[in-house]
Design a protein around this motif. Structure first.
Motif, mmCIF file in Angstrom:
data_model
loop_
_atom_site.group_PDB
_atom_site.id
_atom_site.type_symbol
_atom_site.label_atom_id
_atom_site.label_comp_id
_atom_site.label_asym_id
_atom_site.label_seq_id
_atom_site.Cartn_x
_atom_site.Cartn_y
_atom_site.Cartn_z
ATOM 1 N N PRO A 69 -8.628 -3.179 -22.491
ATOM 2 C CA PRO A 69 -9.571 -4.785 -22.243
ATOM 3 C C PRO A 69 -9.765 -4.785 -20.433
ATOM 4 N N GLU A 70 -10.255 -5.991 -20.128
ATOM 5 C CA GLU A 70 -10.712 -5.899 -18.847
ATOM 6 C C GLU A 70 -9.658 -5.751 -17.884
ATOM 7 N N TYR A 71 -9.641 -5.407 -16.387
ATOM 8 C CA TYR A 71 -8.437 -5.415 -15.971
ATOM 9 C C TYR A 71 -6.701 -5.613 -16.047
ATOM 10 N N GLY A 72 -6.917 -4.738 -17.257
ATOM 11 C CA GLY A 72 -4.956 -4.489 -17.600
ATOM 12 C C GLY A 72 -4.578 -3.260 -16.451
ATOM 13 N N ALA A 73 -5.228 -2.869 -16.162
ATOM 14 C CA ALA A 73 -4.514 -1.515 -15.165
ATOM 15 C C ALA A 73 -3.909 -2.811 -13.749
ATOM 16 N N MET A 74 -4.967 -3.813 -13.860
ATOM 17 C CA MET A 74 -4.006 -4.789 -12.673
ATOM 18 C C MET A 74 -2.821 -4.912 -12.723
ATOM 19 N N GLU A 75 -2.037 -4.397 -13.846
ATOM 20 C CA GLU A 75 -0.414 -4.240 -14.446
ATOM 21 C C GLU A 75 0.177 -3.749 -12.816
ATOM 22 N N LEU A 76 -0.812 -3.171 -12.834
ATOM 23 C CA LEU A 76 0.014 -1.336 -11.991
ATOM 24 C C LEU A 76 0.210 -2.587 -10.526
ATOM 25 N N ALA A 77 -0.066 -3.828 -9.987
ATOM 26 C CA ALA A 77 0.179 -3.955 -8.883
ATOM 27 C C ALA A 77 1.502 -4.407 -8.218
ATOM 28 N N SER A 78 2.214 -4.563 -10.111
ATOM 29 C CA SER A 78 3.579 -4.508 -10.304
ATOM 30 C C SER A 78 4.866 -3.714 -9.398
ATOM 31 N N LEU A 79 3.796 -2.325 -9.187
ATOM 32 C CA LEU A 79 5.108 -1.233 -8.984
ATOM 33 C C LEU A 79 4.728 -1.762 -6.947
ATOM 34 N N ASP A 80 4.037 -2.485 -6.304
ATOM 35 C CA ASP A 80 4.213 -2.418 -4.928
ATOM 36 C C ASP A 80 4.560 -3.850 -4.436
ATOM 37 N N PRO A 81 5.934 -4.436 -4.779
ATOM 38 C CA PRO A 81 6.241 -6.086 -4.265
ATOM 39 C C PRO A 81 5.816 -6.360 -3.607
ATOM 40 N N THR B 149 2.729 -6.330 -1.927
ATOM 41 C CA THR B 149 0.739 -6.541 -2.105
ATOM 42 C C THR B 149 1.310 -7.455 -3.102
ATOM 43 N N ALA B 150 1.512 -7.302 -4.398
ATOM 44 C CA ALA B 150 1.166 -7.504 -5.929
ATOM 45 C C ALA B 150 0.781 -9.476 -5.135
ATOM 46 N N GLY B 151 0.936 -10.235 -5.033
ATOM 47 C CA GLY B 151 1.253 -11.445 -4.823
ATOM 48 C C GLY B 151 -0.136 -11.848 -4.224
ATOM 49 N N ASP B 152 -0.752 -10.553 -3.765
ATOM 50 C CA ASP B 152 -2.101 -10.943 -2.195
ATOM 51 C C ASP B 152 -2.916 -9.805 -2.696
ATOM 52 N N LEU B 153 -4.557 -10.660 -3.203
ATOM 53 C CA LEU B 153 -5.461 -10.264 -4.093
ATOM 54 C C LEU B 153 -5.642 -9.416 -3.284
ATOM 55 N N GLN B 154 -6.320 -9.179 -2.400
ATOM 56 C CA GLN B 154 -6.759 -8.035 -2.056
ATOM 57 C C GLN B 154 -5.465 -6.491 -1.837
ATOM 58 N N GLY B 155 -4.673 -6.771 -0.890
ATOM 59 C CA GLY B 155 -3.225 -5.741 -0.758
ATOM 60 C C GLY B 155 -3.153 -5.130 -2.731
ATOM 61 N N SER B 156 -3.549 -6.326 -4.349
ATOM 62 C CA SER B 156 -3.148 -5.742 -4.890
ATOM 63 C C SER B 156 -4.642 -4.735 -5.389
ATOM 64 N N LEU B 157 -5.850 -4.997 -4.473
ATOM 65 C CA LEU B 157 -6.555 -3.965 -5.157
ATOM 66 C C LEU B 157 -6.580 -3.090 -4.898
ATOM 67 N N ALA B 158 -6.103 -2.915 -3.632
ATOM 68 C CA ALA B 158 -5.804 -2.030 -3.018
ATOM 69 C C ALA B 158 -4.559 -0.664 -3.033
ATOM 70 N N SER B 159 -3.454 -1.318 -3.775
ATOM 71 C CA SER B 159 -2.303 -0.704 -4.528
ATOM 72 C C SER B 159 -3.237 0.057 -5.732
ATOM 73 N N VAL B 160 -3.378 -1.020 -6.580
ATOM 74 C CA VAL B 160 -4.164 -0.416 -7.617
ATOM 75 C C VAL B 160 -5.132 1.416 -7.728
ATOM 76 N N ALA B 161 -6.251 0.046 -6.922
ATOM 77 C CA ALA B 161 -7.097 1.334 -7.188
ATOM 78 C C ALA B 161 -6.272 2.769 -6.593
ATOM 79 N N ALA B 162 -5.232 2.944 -5.708
ATOM 80 C CA ALA B 162 -4.744 4.035 -5.630
ATOM 81 C C ALA B 162 -4.213 5.037 -5.904
ATOM 82 N N LEU B 163 -3.729 3.940 -7.472
ATOM 83 C CA LEU B 163 -3.282 4.927 -8.825
ATOM 84 C C LEU B 163 -4.384 5.568 -9.599
ATOM 85 N N MET B 164 -5.912 4.927 -9.271
ATOM 86 C CA MET B 164 -6.537 5.516 -10.650
ATOM 87 C C MET B 164 -6.306 6.488 -10.473
#
Length: 306
Positions: free
Chosen positions: A43-55, A57-72
């Motif tokens: 599905p859409e945005y299923g990759a956002m669970e990867l934000a949990s790997l960086d506690p 920034t996980a609770g921050d909208l912009q921080g979660s974008l950066a942390s997940v994008a780095a893992l893509m």
């Protein structure tokens, strides 16, 4: 062309480390392969669970974008390996990718022989545009694409994109037979908007439309904290004129159980699309141009993944 499609009702989980994500994704793909799937859709945005790997920034909208994008890139490498290992096409769960300083929502399609391409989301919801800062595909010059695959002609309409008929119509004019709709909706109303849009696109385009949603709760994430939906495979409620078969009266070929983590398996027969467009009781795809104000749409970029 007939094949089995697997549509994920995918839960957003808090993951302790990369190995946990790798194990989860591998297990899901193995289950799809065991069910005989030639195409697995996440599905859409299923990759956002990867934000949990960086506690941090996980609770921050912009921080979660950066942390997940780095893992893509790492995520894509895993999907490519799994597609090759299981001889399967995989539409990976979409996620943020940084392009020219802007984040786009990108769904990536992998083939068994190592080819890959992507579709960026075209239309932003209010949350994406006003709160999260996700850019539309047009902002980075990313077009609407048709994917020529060994399974048939596919296109991707990411969630909100499915609610706009001219997007799907451009795909139909380019020859698309199956439209994939990865979705992420936080209310039942949102789910039904995407589902109704998907069924309308199937009707208008005389094609098959497959929806795959995120499900469950992830209170730690401000982006994907609540998720409602069910997977479905839809077609036009029709049959060949004078023929002895019909698609279901409601157009629903297969339907998952609401808000349950599961694969929905269904048979996709793209020969049905050709029969309906040539001999249907109605000919909506052909008659579209007869509407007042109808005009040819921009050419869709064709990507050869065969």
């Amino acid at each position: 062309m007939a094949f089995i499609i697997a549509l994920a009702q995918y839960p957003i989980d808090a993951l302790p480390d990369w190995a946990a994500y790798q194990a989860k994704l591998t297990h899901w793909v193995e289950e799809a392969a065991a069910g005989g799937a030639a195409l697995a859709v996440f599905p859409e945005y299923g990759a956002m669970e990867l934000a949990s790997l960086d506690p941090a920034t996980a609770g921050d909208l912009q921080g979660s974008l950066a942390s997940v994008a780095a893992l893509m890139p790492q995520v894509d490498g895993l999907h490519a390996e799994l597609a090759a290992r299981h001889g399967m096409h995989i539409l990976a769960a979409s996620g943020p990718v940084l392009v020219d300083g802007l984040y786009v929502n990108r769904a990536r399609l992998f083939t068994p022989d190592g080819k890959a391409s992507y579709q960026d989301k075209l239309m932003m919801t209010r949350f994406e545009a006003e709160e999260w800062g996700i850019a539309p595909a047009s902002a980075v010059g990313s077009p609407l694409r048709l994917f020529e695959t060994a399974l048939g002609r596919l296109a991707i309409a990411i969630c909100y994109d499915s609610e706009f008929p001219l997007i799907a119509r451009a795909c139909v004019e380019a020859g698309v037979q199956l439209l994939l709709v990865p979705s992420c909706t936080d209310t039942p109303q949102g789910y039904w908007r995407v589902r109704i849009g998907s069924q309308a696109r199937a009707l208008e385009g005389q094609m098959l439309v497959a929806q795959s949603p995120t499900i469950g709760e992830a209170a730690w994430s401000p982006a994907v904290d609540v998720n409602h939906g069910a997977a479905g495979l839809y077609g036009p409620p029709d049959g060949p004129k004078g023929g002895d078969w019909r698609l279901p009266a409601n157009g629903v070929l297969a339907m998952g159980e609401m808000d349950r983590a599961q694969w929905l398996f269904a048979e996709v027969d793209l020969d049905v699309v050709a029969q309906l467009r040539a001999h249907g009781g109605v000919l909506l795809a052909r008659h579209w141009e007869r509407q007042p104000g109808a005009a040819p749409l921009p050419v869709v970029e064709v990507v050869d993944l065969v």
